[in-house]
Structure formats: C-alpha cells, structure tokens
Design a protein around this motif. Sequence first.
Motif, PDB file in Angstrom:
ATOM      1  N   SER A   6      53.077  92.009  -5.833  1.00 40.55           N
ATOM      2  CA  SER A   6      53.050  93.471  -5.902  1.00 40.55           C
ATOM      3  C   SER A   6      54.481  94.030  -5.829  1.00 40.55           C
ATOM      4  N   THR A   7      54.694  95.207  -6.412  1.00 44.62           N
ATOM      5  CA  THR A   7      56.028  95.818  -6.322  1.00 44.62           C
ATOM      6  C   THR A   7      56.264  96.372  -4.913  1.00 44.62           C
ATOM      7  N   ASP A   8      55.173  96.593  -4.175  1.00 43.16           N
ATOM      8  CA  ASP A   8      55.287  97.107  -2.808  1.00 43.16           C
ATOM      9  C   ASP A   8      54.331  96.303  -1.909  1.00 43.16           C
ATOM     10  N   PRO A   9      54.727  95.067  -1.528  1.00 42.15           N
ATOM     11  CA  PRO A   9      53.801  94.220  -0.752  1.00 42.15           C
ATOM     12  C   PRO A   9      53.343  94.865   0.558  1.00 42.15           C
ATOM     13  N   LYS A  10      54.240  95.544   1.258  1.00 43.57           N
ATOM     14  CA  LYS A  10      53.833  96.148   2.540  1.00 43.57           C
ATOM     15  C   LYS A  10      52.825  97.269   2.325  1.00 43.57           C
ATOM     16  N   GLY A  11      53.025  98.039   1.257  1.00 43.84           N
ATOM     17  CA  GLY A  11      52.079  99.110   0.927  1.00 43.84           C
ATOM     18  C   GLY A  11      50.729  98.527   0.520  1.00 43.84           C
ATOM     19  N   THR A  12      50.754  97.416  -0.193  1.00 44.57           N
ATOM     20  CA  THR A  12      49.507  96.765  -0.624  1.00 44.57           C
ATOM     21  C   THR A  12      48.734  96.265   0.594  1.00 44.57           C
ATOM     22  N   ILE A  13      49.455  95.682   1.547  1.00 40.95           N
ATOM     23  CA  ILE A  13      48.800  95.207   2.783  1.00 40.95           C
ATOM     24  C   ILE A  13      48.195  96.401   3.531  1.00 40.95           C
ATOM     25  N   ALA A  14      48.964  97.483   3.636  1.00 47.60           N
ATOM     26  CA  ALA A  14      48.482  98.672   4.360  1.00 47.60           C
ATOM     27  C   ALA A  14      47.231  99.238   3.690  1.00 47.60           C
ATOM     28  N   ALA A  15      47.202  99.242   2.361  1.00 47.99           N
ATOM     29  CA  ALA A  15      46.030  99.776   1.641  1.00 47.99           C
ATOM     30  C   ALA A  15      44.800  98.898   1.890  1.00 47.99           C
ATOM     31  N   LEU A  16      44.976  97.586   1.937  1.00 49.02           N
ATOM     32  CA  LEU A  16      43.836  96.689   2.212  1.00 49.02           C
ATOM     33  C   LEU A  16      43.303  96.938   3.619  1.00 49.02           C
ATOM     34  N   LYS A  17      44.201  97.200   4.541  1.00 48.20           N
ATOM     35  CA  LYS A  17      43.776  97.427   5.929  1.00 48.20           C
ATOM     36  C   LYS A  17      42.945  98.695   6.105  1.00 48.20           C
ATOM     37  N   GLU A  18      43.123  99.629   5.191  1.00 48.70           N
ATOM     38  CA  GLU A  18      42.406 100.907   5.287  1.00 48.70           C
ATOM     39  C   GLU A  18      40.928 100.776   4.917  1.00 48.70           C
ATOM     40  N   LEU A  19      40.559  99.671   4.255  1.00 49.73           N
ATOM     41  CA  LEU A  19      39.188  99.536   3.755  1.00 49.73           C
ATOM     42  C   LEU A  19      38.190  99.448   4.914  1.00 49.73           C
ATOM     43  N   LYS A  20      37.084 100.167   4.733  1.00 47.94           N
ATOM     44  CA  LYS A  20      36.067 100.162   5.790  1.00 47.94           C
ATOM     45  C   LYS A  20      34.704  99.777   5.234  1.00 47.94           C
ATOM     46  N   GLY A  21      33.927  99.087   6.050  1.00 51.93           N
ATOM     47  CA  GLY A  21      32.619  98.589   5.615  1.00 51.93           C
ATOM     48  C   GLY A  21      31.546  99.653   5.573  1.00 51.93           C
ATOM     49  N   ALA A  26      42.506  94.943  -5.770  1.00 54.17           N
ATOM     50  CA  ALA A  26      42.057  96.346  -5.620  1.00 54.17           C
ATOM     51  C   ALA A  26      40.583  96.546  -5.952  1.00 54.17           C
ATOM     52  N   GLU A  27      40.078  95.820  -6.925  1.00 51.30           N
ATOM     53  CA  GLU A  27      38.695  96.047  -7.352  1.00 51.30           C
ATOM     54  C   GLU A  27      37.703  95.282  -6.481  1.00 51.30           C
ATOM     55  N   THR A  28      38.065  94.044  -6.074  1.00 55.61           N
ATOM     56  CA  THR A  28      37.101  93.225  -5.324  1.00 55.61           C
ATOM     57  C   THR A  28      37.119  93.522  -3.818  1.00 55.61           C
ATOM     58  N   ALA A  29      38.276  93.870  -3.277  1.00 56.73           N
ATOM     59  CA  ALA A  29      38.391  94.022  -1.819  1.00 56.73           C
ATOM     60  C   ALA A  29      37.425  95.060  -1.233  1.00 56.73           C
ATOM     61  N   PRO A  30      37.305  96.267  -1.811  1.00 54.18           N
ATOM     62  CA  PRO A  30      36.375  97.242  -1.200  1.00 54.18           C
ATOM     63  C   PRO A  30      34.936  96.749  -1.224  1.00 54.18           C
ATOM     64  N   ARG A  31      34.550  96.060  -2.286  1.00 52.44           N
ATOM     65  CA  ARG A  31      33.171  95.559  -2.379  1.00 52.44           C
ATOM     66  C   ARG A  31      32.931  94.454  -1.346  1.00 52.44           C
ATOM     67  N   LEU A  32      33.944  93.644  -1.110  1.00 51.06           N
ATOM     68  CA  LEU A  32      33.810  92.570  -0.120  1.00 51.06           C
ATOM     69  C   LEU A  32      33.664  93.139   1.287  1.00 51.06           C
ATOM     70  N   VAL A  33      34.467  94.136   1.592  1.00 53.13           N
ATOM     71  CA  VAL A  33      34.411  94.731   2.931  1.00 53.13           C
ATOM     72  C   VAL A  33      33.041  95.388   3.146  1.00 53.13           C
ATOM     73  N   LYS A  34      32.550  96.067   2.126  1.00 51.59           N
ATOM     74  CA  LYS A  34      31.214  96.689   2.215  1.00 51.59           C
ATOM     75  C   LYS A  34      30.121  95.631   2.416  1.00 51.59           C
ATOM     76  N   ALA A  35      30.323  94.463   1.842  1.00 58.21           N
ATOM     77  CA  ALA A  35      29.326  93.393   1.964  1.00 58.21           C
ATOM     78  C   ALA A  35      29.348  92.734   3.343  1.00 58.21           C
ATOM     79  N   GLY A  36      30.426  92.987   4.128  1.00 55.55           N
ATOM     80  CA  GLY A  36      30.461  92.444   5.495  1.00 55.55           C
ATOM     81  C   GLY A  36      31.652  91.563   5.820  1.00 55.55           C
ATOM     82  N   VAL A  37      32.656  91.543   4.958  1.00 57.99           N
ATOM     83  CA  VAL A  37      33.853  90.724   5.227  1.00 57.99           C
ATOM     84  C   VAL A  37      34.718  91.376   6.302  1.00 57.99           C
ATOM     85  N   ASN A  38      35.229  90.551   7.223  1.00 54.52           N
ATOM     86  CA  ASN A  38      36.133  91.029   8.270  1.00 54.52           C
ATOM     87  C   ASN A  38      37.601  90.758   7.957  1.00 54.52           C
TER      88      ASN A  38
END
Length: 218
Positions: free
Chosen positions: A203-218, A180-192
């Motif tokens: 995670s207690t909700d793996p599908k929800g965790t995947i969906a939340a990661l997908k929402e991140l925008k650069g 949760a803490e590193t993913a948004p910074r990585l996407v902002k830095a240019g990760v695809n």
Amino acid sequence: MKTLVSPSLLSANFLDLRQEIDMINDSQADWLHMDIMDGSYVPNISFGFPVLNAVGAYCKKPLDVHYMIEHPERYIQHTADAGAMLMTVHQETCPHLHRTLQQIHAAGMKAGVALNPSTPLCMIEDVLTDLDLVLIMSVNPGFGGQKFIEHTIDKVQRLRKMLDAAHSHALIEVDGGVQAETAPRLVKAGVNVLVSGSYVFKSTDPKGTIAALKELKG
Ligand code: DX5
Ligand code: ZN
C-alpha cells in the motif's frame, strides 16, 4: 471486540526490514504475523530462525508465528525463545495435535491451529477448548498475493457457531487475500483477527491501511 490486525511480514521489503518493522512499531497493528515455510509441507521457503530472532528482538508488537512446516513440534522451544506470543501449527501437520497444543502452552505461548481451505472444521472439534486461536486459510498456504477463496465466509460463520456452542474463547483469524473488499465481509462473518500481507505492505500508506482495517466492526 475491536478487530485485531496482524500484518504478514512475507510481503515486506526484505532489503529494508528495519524500516518495515519501524513502520509496524509505529502503526496500530496489534500483532506481527510471521510465516515460516519449509519447502516440503508447502511449495515455498520463506525465512527461519535468524530472521525470527532478529525481528523478535526489535519488534514491539507481539509475534504471531504461523508454521507451514512438517514437524512444527520440534521448534516449540525455539519459537518461545524468540519471544513469540502465539504459535500456530497446521492441523494437517500434527498427528498428535492435542499434545502439540499442550507443549506450546507449556512453553508459555498461546496456541493456534490453522486449517487449509480443503480441511473441514470437524478436524478440530475435539480440541476447541484447548485452543486460543483458529486460523482459517482463505488461500492455499505458501504464497502472498493470492486470490481469496470465497467459501471462507461460510466456513467462518460455521466456526463462530461451533466455538460459541463449545464455550471456547478461541479467536478466529483469517489469512490470505484480505483486502478492502473481503475484510468487512470477514469481520461481519465473525473474524477477530485479520492477517494481511500484500494489501498492507504494498500500500502507498501502510499505516493508514492498518488503521482502516482496525475500524471494521462485526
Ligand atoms: C500465505 C501466508 C500469508 C500471506 C498472506 O501462505 O500464510 O500470511 O502472507 O498474504 P496476502 O495477504 O498477500 O494474501
Ligand atoms: Zn500466514
């Protein structure tokens, strides 16, 4: 471009692999990341072709296969036969990297190169347009659940500039300590593409965790 998410099977429950793949099939995951280790190039052994073949036949998501082994070129055809979409090899294991990339393409797969935290970007300078993906290791390869290495952010920013300057279409993927803490910074830095093992599978909700990661925008 939407962030792609590639959960790493290394952190799955191996006693219940079918259920884990069902979860992936039913999730918004874009790919499934599979880590193959040889106990020589890295100090751990994960799984090999019987698992790769079985998962390949059952998983509906494209397979993103990450080799942490010596002589990965020996296994290009095996990997293609298992139905992999992408084969990534470590730069440090390929003295004839250009040839290996050509062989991966000739076998009908996309070709990726992984760089360890200590490997400088200049090692792939001359193959930037031969690549479909650069995998930046944000931990030392071999184990899930390790701490994110902070200089990865700067490395991703520099790689983004290098790829743009070379007009390379290669995607940037990051592997290790993505949460949760590193993913948004990585996407902002240019990760695809975000690879995530323990953060997703524990995670207690793996599908929800995947969906939340997908929402991140650069
Ligand atoms: C480590 C592997 C990773 C690993 C990541 O060598 O390449 O794919 O599964 O695990 P996490 O996301 O838990 O750091
Ligand atoms: Zn990996």
